[in-house]
Design a protein around this motif. Structure first.
Motif, short mmCIF file in Angstrom:
data_model
loop_
_atom_site.label_atom_id
_atom_site.label_comp_id
_atom_site.label_asym_id
_atom_site.label_seq_id
_atom_site.Cartn_x
_atom_site.Cartn_y
_atom_site.Cartn_z
N LEU A 5 0.88 -1.17 0.00
CA LEU A 5 0.00 0.00 0.00
C LEU A 5 0.91 1.21 0.00
O LEU A 5 1.67 1.43 0.94
CB LEU A 5 -0.91 -0.02 1.22
CG LEU A 5 -1.76 -1.29 1.37
CD1 LEU A 5 -2.49 -1.31 2.69
CD2 LEU A 5 -2.74 -1.42 0.22
N ALA A 6 0.86 2.00 -1.07
CA ALA A 6 1.83 3.07 -1.24
C ALA A 6 1.17 4.41 -1.53
O ALA A 6 0.07 4.48 -2.07
CB ALA A 6 2.78 2.73 -2.38
N SER A 7 1.88 5.46 -1.11
CA SER A 7 1.51 6.84 -1.42
C SER A 7 2.83 7.58 -1.65
O SER A 7 3.90 7.01 -1.44
CB SER A 7 0.72 7.45 -0.27
OG SER A 7 1.57 7.72 0.83
N PRO A 8 2.76 8.84 -2.01
CA PRO A 8 4.01 9.58 -2.17
C PRO A 8 4.83 9.68 -0.87
O PRO A 8 6.04 9.83 -0.92
CB PRO A 8 3.55 10.96 -2.63
CG PRO A 8 2.25 10.72 -3.30
CD PRO A 8 1.61 9.61 -2.51
N LYS A 11 5.34 3.67 2.12
CA LYS A 11 4.77 2.41 1.66
C LYS A 11 4.78 1.44 2.82
O LYS A 11 5.74 1.39 3.60
CB LYS A 11 5.62 1.86 0.50
CG LYS A 11 5.17 0.51 -0.01
CD LYS A 11 5.90 0.12 -1.28
CE LYS A 11 7.15 -0.63 -0.96
NZ LYS A 11 7.80 -1.21 -2.14
N ILE A 12 3.69 0.67 2.97
CA ILE A 12 3.66 -0.40 3.95
C ILE A 12 3.24 -1.68 3.23
O ILE A 12 2.61 -1.64 2.18
CB ILE A 12 2.72 -0.12 5.15
CG1 ILE A 12 1.26 0.01 4.69
CG2 ILE A 12 3.16 1.09 5.92
CD1 ILE A 12 0.28 0.08 5.84
N GLU A 93 -3.89 5.18 6.63
CA GLU A 93 -5.21 4.69 7.04
C GLU A 93 -5.18 3.18 7.32
O GLU A 93 -5.94 2.70 8.15
CB GLU A 93 -6.24 4.99 5.95
CG GLU A 93 -6.52 6.47 5.81
CD GLU A 93 -7.42 6.80 4.63
OE1 GLU A 93 -7.87 7.95 4.58
OE2 GLU A 93 -7.66 5.94 3.77
N ALA A 94 -4.31 2.44 6.67
CA ALA A 94 -4.26 0.99 6.83
C ALA A 94 -3.27 0.52 7.90
O ALA A 94 -3.36 -0.61 8.35
CB ALA A 94 -3.88 0.34 5.49
#
Length: 107
Positions: A5-8, A11-12, A93-94
């Motif tokens: 699960l990634a964003s700028p 990442k997790i 959020e996760a």
């Protein structure tokens, strides 16, 4: 199968992200809010039911704007650390925060 699960910002990795057919949810809207009833079979989450079994955990809700387009607020039963103010960032959020979980007792 694992999922990243990634964003700028970060990442997790989650061991598994999937929809489970056995989970049932029922939402009843009220004038002052709502009632959400969720039924999660123990075998879906790998628990052998024993009355009085104490587990650590948390659950919460992510609220959206009126149009249902943007996440605007997260609220949890127990965990309300400063990181819960972060919305619109999937890894945040996760992410699991076991340090802020409470005790759940199965009856």
């Amino acid at each position: 199968c694992s999922s990243d699960l990634a964003s700028p910002s970060r990442k997790i990795e989650m061991e598994r992200v999937t929809e489970e057919a056995g989970i049932k949810c029922d939402l009843v809207e009220k004038t002052d809010g709502y009632i959400l009833k969720a039924i999660i079979p123990f075998d879906v989450i790998g628990i052998n039911y024993t009355p009085g079994l104490a587990l650590r955990g948390d659950f919460g809700v992510i609220y959206s704007d009126q149009d249902g387009v943007r996440n605007i607020y997260r609220s949890y039963w127990i965990g309300n650390s400063p990181s819960t103010a972060i919305v619109n960032d999937v890894p945040s959020e996760a992410a699991l925060e076991p340090f802020s979980w409470g005790e759940l007792v199965l009856e």
